[in-house]
Design a protein around this motif. Structure first.
Motif, PDB file in Angstrom:
ATOM      1  N   ILE A   2       0.854  -1.185   0.000  1.00 49.94           N
ATOM      2  CA  ILE A   2       0.000   0.000   0.000  1.00 49.94           C
ATOM      3  C   ILE A   2       0.889   1.234   0.000  1.00 49.94           C
ATOM      4  CG2 ILE A   2      -1.753   1.304   1.264  1.00 49.94           C
ATOM      5  CD1 ILE A   2      -2.675  -1.401   2.450  1.00 49.94           C
ATOM      6  N   ARG A   3       0.766   2.050  -1.045  1.00 47.76           N
ATOM      7  CA  ARG A   3       1.635   3.216  -1.183  1.00 47.76           C
ATOM      8  C   ARG A   3       0.884   4.537  -1.091  1.00 47.76           C
ATOM      9  NH1 ARG A   3       4.604   2.613  -6.592  1.00 47.76           N
ATOM     10  NH2 ARG A   3       5.601   4.521  -5.827  1.00 47.76           N
ATOM     11  N   ALA A   4      -0.443   4.491  -1.075  1.00 52.50           N
ATOM     12  CA  ALA A   4      -1.244   5.716  -0.943  1.00 52.50           C
ATOM     13  C   ALA A   4      -2.624   5.345  -0.418  1.00 52.50           C
ATOM     14  CB  ALA A   4      -1.360   6.442  -2.278  1.00 52.50           C
ATOM     15  N   ALA A 102      -0.682   9.996   7.471  1.00 57.76           N
ATOM     16  CA  ALA A 102       0.174  10.923   6.727  1.00 57.76           C
ATOM     17  C   ALA A 102       1.652  10.682   6.994  1.00 57.76           C
ATOM     18  CB  ALA A 102      -0.200  12.360   7.073  1.00 57.76           C
ATOM     19  N   LEU A 103       1.973  10.036   8.106  1.00 55.03           N
ATOM     20  CA  LEU A 103       3.367   9.705   8.411  1.00 55.03           C
ATOM     21  C   LEU A 103       3.854   8.501   7.614  1.00 55.03           C
ATOM     22  CD1 LEU A 103       3.348  10.122  12.303  1.00 55.03           C
ATOM     23  CD2 LEU A 103       4.320  11.698  10.608  1.00 55.03           C
ATOM     24  N   ARG A 104       2.927   7.768   7.004  1.00 61.47           N
ATOM     25  CA  ARG A 104       3.289   6.523   6.327  1.00 61.47           C
ATOM     26  C   ARG A 104       3.217   6.595   4.807  1.00 61.47           C
ATOM     27  NH1 ARG A 104       3.099   1.657   9.756  1.00 61.47           N
ATOM     28  NH2 ARG A 104       2.924   2.383  11.912  1.00 61.47           N
ATOM     29  N   CYS A 105       2.307   7.397   4.269  1.00 59.71           N
ATOM     30  CA  CYS A 105       2.154   7.438   2.814  1.00 59.71           C
ATOM     31  C   CYS A 105       1.380   8.685   2.408  1.00 59.71           C
ATOM     32  CB  CYS A 105       1.442   6.181   2.310  1.00 59.71           C
ATOM     33  SG  CYS A 105      -0.256   5.992   2.900  1.00 59.71           S
ATOM     34  N   PRO A 106       1.394   9.032   1.119  1.00 60.45           N
ATOM     35  CA  PRO A 106       0.598  10.172   0.645  1.00 60.45           C
ATOM     36  C   PRO A 106      -0.896   9.898   0.809  1.00 60.45           C
ATOM     37  CG  PRO A 106       2.258   9.538  -0.974  1.00 60.45           C
ATOM     38  CD  PRO A 106       2.220   8.452   0.041  1.00 60.45           C
ATOM     39  N   LEU A 107      -1.638  10.972   1.064  1.00 62.33           N
ATOM     40  CA  LEU A 107      -3.082  10.875   1.267  1.00 62.33           C
ATOM     41  C   LEU A 107      -3.819  11.773   0.284  1.00 62.33           C
ATOM     42  CD1 LEU A 107      -3.309  11.234   5.169  1.00 62.33           C
ATOM     43  CD2 LEU A 107      -2.799   9.174   3.826  1.00 62.33           C
ATOM     44  N   GLY A 129      -3.266  20.425   5.889  1.00 64.63           N
ATOM     45  CA  GLY A 129      -1.963  20.148   5.290  1.00 64.63           C
ATOM     46  C   GLY A 129      -1.640  18.676   5.129  1.00 64.63           C
ATOM     47  N   CYS A 130      -2.569  17.810   5.475  1.00 60.63           N
ATOM     48  CA  CYS A 130      -2.285  16.368   5.464  1.00 60.63           C
ATOM     49  C   CYS A 130      -2.546  15.703   4.119  1.00 60.63           C
ATOM     50  CB  CYS A 130      -3.119  15.662   6.534  1.00 60.63           C
ATOM     51  SG  CYS A 130      -2.685  16.111   8.231  1.00 60.63           S
ATOM     52  N   ALA A 153      -8.216  11.241  -8.235  1.00 59.50           N
ATOM     53  CA  ALA A 153      -7.337  11.338  -7.066  1.00 59.50           C
ATOM     54  C   ALA A 153      -5.993  10.673  -7.355  1.00 59.50           C
ATOM     55  CB  ALA A 153      -8.001  10.700  -5.856  1.00 59.50           C
ATOM     56  N   HIS A 154      -6.038   9.502  -7.983  1.00 59.71           N
ATOM     57  CA  HIS A 154      -4.790   8.826  -8.355  1.00 59.71           C
ATOM     58  C   HIS A 154      -3.982   9.675  -9.333  1.00 59.71           C
ATOM     59  CE1 HIS A 154      -2.547   6.325 -11.294  1.00 59.71           C
ATOM     60  NE2 HIS A 154      -2.033   5.831 -10.184  1.00 59.71           N
ATOM     61  N   GLU A 155      -4.664  10.275 -10.279  1.00 57.59           N
ATOM     62  CA  GLU A 155      -3.994  11.133 -11.264  1.00 57.59           C
ATOM     63  C   GLU A 155      -3.229  12.256 -10.576  1.00 57.59           C
ATOM     64  OE1 GLU A 155      -5.985  14.303 -14.083  1.00 57.59           O
ATOM     65  OE2 GLU A 155      -6.301  12.290 -14.882  1.00 57.59           O
ATOM     66  N   ARG A 156      -3.867  12.871  -9.587  1.00 55.53           N
ATOM     67  CA  ARG A 156      -3.216  13.962  -8.855  1.00 55.53           C
ATOM     68  C   ARG A 156      -2.034  13.454  -8.032  1.00 55.53           C
ATOM     69  NH1 ARG A 156      -6.433  18.261  -7.426  1.00 55.53           N
ATOM     70  NH2 ARG A 156      -4.618  18.929  -6.199  1.00 55.53           N
ATOM     71  N   LEU A 157      -2.204  12.326  -7.362  1.00 50.13           N
ATOM     72  CA  LEU A 157      -1.109  11.772  -6.565  1.00 50.13           C
ATOM     73  C   LEU A 157       0.061  11.348  -7.441  1.00 50.13           C
ATOM     74  CD1 LEU A 157      -3.064   9.572  -3.985  1.00 50.13           C
ATOM     75  CD2 LEU A 157      -1.875  11.726  -3.520  1.00 50.13           C
TER      76      LEU A 157
END
Length: 226
Positions: A2-4, A102-107, A129-130, A153-157
Motif C-alpha cells: 500500500i503506497r497511498a 500521513a506519516l506513512r504514505c501520501p493521502l 496540510g495532510c 485522485a490517483h492522477e493527482r497523486l
C-alpha cells in the motif's frame, strides 16, 4: 504493498451524513418532494448533491433544468453550513487517524462533497496540510459509484510519484457505492461501518472491514509500512 490512501469524506472522516440528509430533505420539502431515511441510505447517501437532486426529481417524474439544479445545490449548501456552524464535525478519532496515516504514505480525498465543505471542516480540524490532493464534487463529471473520483485522485497523486499504480492505492469508504467506485478504479478498499452494518458492506467485497475510524490506526500499523 500500500503506497497511498484515498479517503472518502462524509461518513468516513466527517460525522455529517445525518446533516446532509436533513439539508437535502429541507430543500426537497420546499419543492413538494420527500424521501424516507431508508430511501436516503439505499439510494442517495453515496451520491453527490447533483446526482441526489437529479435522482430525486427523476423518481418523481419532475423536470429539472440546469439552472434549477444549481439553485437547489446552493440552497442545500446554505442549510448545511448553518447546521455545522460552530460544531466539530469530524469523528473524534479522525484527526489522529489522518495524522498517523500521513506519516506513512501520501493521502488524498475523493468525495461527493463540495470543496468548500471539505476544506472548511479540514481547516477547523487542523488537517488541511495532510492531503496531497482533494477531489470534490466539482472536479468530476461522474460521481460515485462511477470510478472517476478515485481515478482523478490517483492522477493527482501520481503527478508527484509517476510510479504510483492504481493497485498501489487503497480507498477508505463507508458505502456500497463507494466500494464499487474504488473497485471499478482498480483499487483495493477498506470499508468502515459507520453508515451501514459490516455485513452489508461485505456484500460489496471490500478487502478489509473495520467497525469505526477508531480502529483505523490498528489497521494502518498492520497493513501499511512506514
Amino acid at each position: 504493498m500500500i503506497r497511498a490512501l484515498i479517503f472518502d469524506f462524509n461518513g468516513v472522516l466527517a460525522n455529517d451524513d445525518p446533516i446532509h440528509m436533513e439539508a437535502f430533505r429541507e430543500v426537497a420539502k420546499l419543492e413538494g418532494l420527500s424521501f424516507t431515511d431508508e430511501e436516503y441510505l439505499d439510494t442517495y447517501l453515496p451520491l453527490n448533491d447533483r446526482d441526489c437532486f437529479k435522482t430525486l426529481f427523476a423518481t418523481h417524474a419532475r423536470p429539472l433544468t440546469d439552472s434549477k439544479l444549481d439553485d437547489l445545490i446552493r440552497r442545500k449548501s446554505v442549510y448545511y453550513f448553518q447546521a455545522i456552524a460552530d460544531k466539530t464535525v469530524l469523528f473524534s478519532e479522525a484527526a489522529a487517524a489522518v495524522k498517523a496515516a500521513a506519516l506513512r504514505c501520501p493521502l488524498a480525498i475523493a468525495s461527493g462533497a463540495r470543496a468548500e465543505e471539505i476544506r472548511h471542516i479540514l481547516m477547523h480540524g487542523g488537517l488541511q496540510g495532510c492531503f496531497s490532493a482533494i477531489i470534490a464534487a466539482e472536479d468530476v463529471q461522474f460521481g460515485k459509484p462511477h470510478p472517476e473520483p478515485f481515478l482523478r485522485a490517483h492522477e493527482r497523486l501520481s503527478e508527484r510519484d509517476h510510479s504510483l499504480g492504481l493497485s498501489d492505492c487503497v480507498a477508505v469508504e463507508d458505502s456500497v457505492g463507494g466500494i464499487q467506485s474504488a473497485h471499478r478504479a482498480g483499487m483495493r478498499c477498506l470499508a468502515i461501518a459507520h453508515s451501514y452494518g459490516p455485513e452489508r458492506l461485505r456484500s460489496a467485497g471490500p478487502e478489509w472491514v473495520i467497525d469505526s475510524i477508531a480502529d483505523f490506526v490498528s489497521w494502518l500499523e498492520k497493513e501499511v509500512s512506514k
